[in-house]
Design a protein around this motif. Structure first.
Motif, short mmCIF file in Angstrom:
data_model
loop_
_atom_site.label_atom_id
_atom_site.label_comp_id
_atom_site.label_asym_id
_atom_site.label_seq_id
_atom_site.Cartn_x
_atom_site.Cartn_y
_atom_site.Cartn_z
N PHE A 184 -11.79 -10.10 -14.14
CA PHE A 184 -10.55 -10.83 -13.93
C PHE A 184 -9.49 -9.67 -13.73
O PHE A 184 -9.13 -9.32 -14.86
CB PHE A 184 -10.42 -11.98 -14.77
CG PHE A 184 -11.32 -13.32 -14.57
CD1 PHE A 184 -11.63 -13.59 -13.36
CD2 PHE A 184 -11.80 -13.86 -15.69
CE1 PHE A 184 -12.47 -14.69 -13.33
CE2 PHE A 184 -12.31 -15.03 -15.75
CZ PHE A 184 -12.75 -15.39 -14.33
N LEU A 231 -4.90 -16.21 -14.63
CA LEU A 231 -6.13 -16.58 -15.50
C LEU A 231 -6.54 -18.10 -15.04
O LEU A 231 -7.80 -18.50 -14.81
CB LEU A 231 -6.28 -16.22 -16.97
CG LEU A 231 -7.36 -16.74 -17.67
CD1 LEU A 231 -8.68 -15.81 -17.06
CD2 LEU A 231 -7.34 -16.50 -19.15
N ARG A 232 -5.85 -18.87 -15.12
CA ARG A 232 -5.68 -20.42 -14.99
C ARG A 232 -6.48 -20.64 -13.59
O ARG A 232 -7.44 -21.35 -13.35
CB ARG A 232 -4.58 -21.16 -15.28
CG ARG A 232 -4.65 -22.68 -15.01
CD ARG A 232 -3.11 -23.37 -14.91
NE ARG A 232 -2.52 -23.12 -13.75
CZ ARG A 232 -2.80 -23.70 -12.55
NH1 ARG A 232 -3.91 -24.64 -12.39
NH2 ARG A 232 -2.24 -23.35 -11.35
N GLU A 238 -10.19 -19.27 -13.16
CA GLU A 238 -10.95 -20.04 -13.76
C GLU A 238 -11.34 -21.56 -13.22
O GLU A 238 -12.47 -22.17 -13.21
CB GLU A 238 -10.65 -20.26 -15.16
CG GLU A 238 -10.87 -19.05 -16.27
CD GLU A 238 -10.36 -19.10 -17.69
OE1 GLU A 238 -11.20 -18.27 -18.60
OE2 GLU A 238 -9.97 -20.07 -17.92
N ALA A 298 -14.88 -22.64 -11.80
CA ALA A 298 -15.29 -23.78 -12.51
C ALA A 298 -15.57 -25.00 -11.50
O ALA A 298 -16.56 -25.77 -11.59
CB ALA A 298 -14.30 -24.33 -13.67
N THR A 341 -13.36 -26.38 -17.74
CA THR A 341 -13.98 -25.27 -18.82
C THR A 341 -14.60 -24.41 -18.06
O THR A 341 -15.91 -24.83 -17.86
CB THR A 341 -14.41 -25.65 -20.24
OG1 THR A 341 -13.32 -26.62 -20.77
CG2 THR A 341 -14.49 -24.43 -21.14
N PRO A 342 -14.48 -22.97 -17.94
CA PRO A 342 -15.77 -22.04 -17.40
C PRO A 342 -16.65 -22.24 -18.45
O PRO A 342 -16.28 -22.05 -19.80
CB PRO A 342 -14.80 -20.73 -17.31
CG PRO A 342 -13.73 -20.90 -18.24
CD PRO A 342 -13.29 -22.20 -18.32
N ARG A 379 -16.62 -19.65 -21.64
CA ARG A 379 -15.91 -20.12 -22.92
C ARG A 379 -16.75 -21.08 -23.67
O ARG A 379 -16.08 -21.44 -24.88
CB ARG A 379 -14.52 -20.69 -22.30
CG ARG A 379 -14.01 -19.68 -21.71
CD ARG A 379 -12.31 -19.86 -22.13
NE ARG A 379 -11.26 -19.52 -21.34
CZ ARG A 379 -10.06 -19.73 -21.37
NH1 ARG A 379 -9.55 -20.35 -22.70
NH2 ARG A 379 -9.22 -19.35 -20.67
N THR A 430 -19.41 -19.09 -13.66
CA THR A 430 -18.63 -18.92 -14.80
C THR A 430 -19.52 -18.74 -15.98
O THR A 430 -19.14 -18.56 -17.19
CB THR A 430 -17.87 -20.50 -15.14
OG1 THR A 430 -18.42 -21.16 -15.12
CG2 THR A 430 -16.87 -20.53 -14.15
N VAL A 458 -17.58 -11.62 -18.78
CA VAL A 458 -16.33 -11.40 -18.21
C VAL A 458 -15.46 -10.40 -19.09
O VAL A 458 -15.66 -10.16 -20.15
CB VAL A 458 -15.40 -12.70 -18.40
CG1 VAL A 458 -13.96 -12.53 -17.99
CG2 VAL A 458 -16.06 -13.60 -17.41
#
Length: 358
Positions: free
Chosen positions: A101, A121-122, A125, A129, A171-172, A175, A193, A197
């Protein structure tokens, strides 16, 4: 060869990072979608162990390990529904083994989009997702029906249901607290995802002394889920045009110290689960890539399939111990070589000579 792909909003610095690794060739322009098709390159993995062994053996040739990297066109909000390069972009990501990323953290009036790395990032992701969620929605019903007939599919369906619940919350999967068994069951689905990463925070030239401060929120957000590295990609790309002492002088002149590029390459290499064993001699010293956990015959197969098929044994010594002794012949005479069989799990930094017969 394992590949990692650069994923970021338009003009986050992906093409400049490509140029830093490949020594040029990618178009870096201040407008969206300057890269419409992926640029693919190869980065040498720096390894001082190899250099020192080559010097000891007076090798005529030195061959470093390498990883492949892909500069993919910029992702935009709405990519999962066809915005920007849409599915074309997402298809390129599915083909890589790990994702970088690239998060922009520099202001530039000529470059549209957010310069807050957390906002970048938001968006990234969420879009990935949503794309994964769409993949599961298209197939999960069929899998559930098939599992009613074939009980062997029930574990896979349970894994898909668990992944679907995570993705539905935005949520990816990288994570999520998924078990190893669930992640293994999801592997054939090539979910975006679920890939390992690295988050690379791209700072401006004026913020080199604030890298730790700027990357701190991203580190706090991702925790142990991803490696976070901060660098000024543009300056690293400029320094990469030089080699040897010229590069050292350039890094010092730019205030980059030893540079962050090598640390990034090593992180990418390791996050793919790759390790290195070494061979050395007068003709050649070489770093060979293998998967962590590989046995001696599997590692031998990285050199040639005949080595694996006809494997007899491996003569092994740690690279630093070999350097201390001074030569392969002296190590053998001193009884320092270990003879390892088919069950031996090769370690990073092993220097090996394989015995085989076919």
């Amino acid at each position: 060869m394992e590949r990692f792909g650069f994923v970021g909003l338009p003009n986050a610095g992906k093409s400049s990072l490509y140029n830093a690794l490949a020594g040029g060739g990618a178009l870096a322009a201040p407008y969206a979608f300057a890269t419409t098709d992926p640029n693919v390159g190869v980065a040498k993995v720096p390894d001082t162990r190899l250099e020192r062994l080559a010097e000891m053996s007076e090798s005529k040739k030195v061959v470093h390990a390498a990883v492949q990297f892909v500069d993919i066109g910029g992702l935009v909000e709405g990519a999962s529904t066809g915005e920007g390069l849409g599915n074309r972009f997402l298809a390129h990501i599915r083909e890589v083994d790990a994702i970088v990323f690239l998060l922009r953290a520099f202001p530039d009036t000529d470059v549209p989009g957010p310069d807050d790395p957390l906002e970048c990032l938001r968006v990234l992701e969420i879009e990935l997702a949503l794309a994964d969620l769409e993949t599961l929605d298209a197939q999960i019903t069929k899998k559930r029906k098939a599992a009613r007939v074939d009980k062997a599919l029930q574990a896979e369906v349970a894994a898909l249901d668990e992944a679907h619940a995570v993705l539905a919350e935005g949520t990816p999967l990288y994570r999520a607290d998924l078990s190893d068994d669930v992640r293994e069951a999801l592997r054939p689905w090539f979910l975006l995802t679920a890939k390992p990463v690295i988050a690379l925070v791209n700072v401006g030239e004026d913020d080199l002394d604030r890298i730790e401060e700027i990357t701190a929120p991203v580190r706090a957000e991702l925790g142990e889920r991803a490696e976070v590295i901060g660098m000024c990609v543009q300056l690293e790309a400029e320094a990469a045009q030089f080699t040897g002492t010229e590069r050292v002088e350039m890094l010092e002149a730019l205030g980059l110290g030893d540079g962050a590029l090598e640390r990034f390459i090593h992180s990418a290499y390791e996050i793919l689960g790759l390790r290195t064993f070494l061979t050395t001699g007068e003709k050649e010293s070489r770093a060979w890539t293998f998967r962590a956990g590989s046995t001696a015959p599997q590692a031998a197969g990285r050199i040639h399939t005949d080595f694996q098929r006809g494997f007899i044994r491996a003569e092994v010594i740690r690279w630093d111990e070999l350097l201390e002794i001074g030569s392969w012949a002296k190590a053998r005479e001193a009884g320092k070589m270990r003879l390892e069989g088919k069950e031996y799990v090769v370690q990073d930094g092993d220097v090996i000579e394989f015995r085989f017969n076919v």
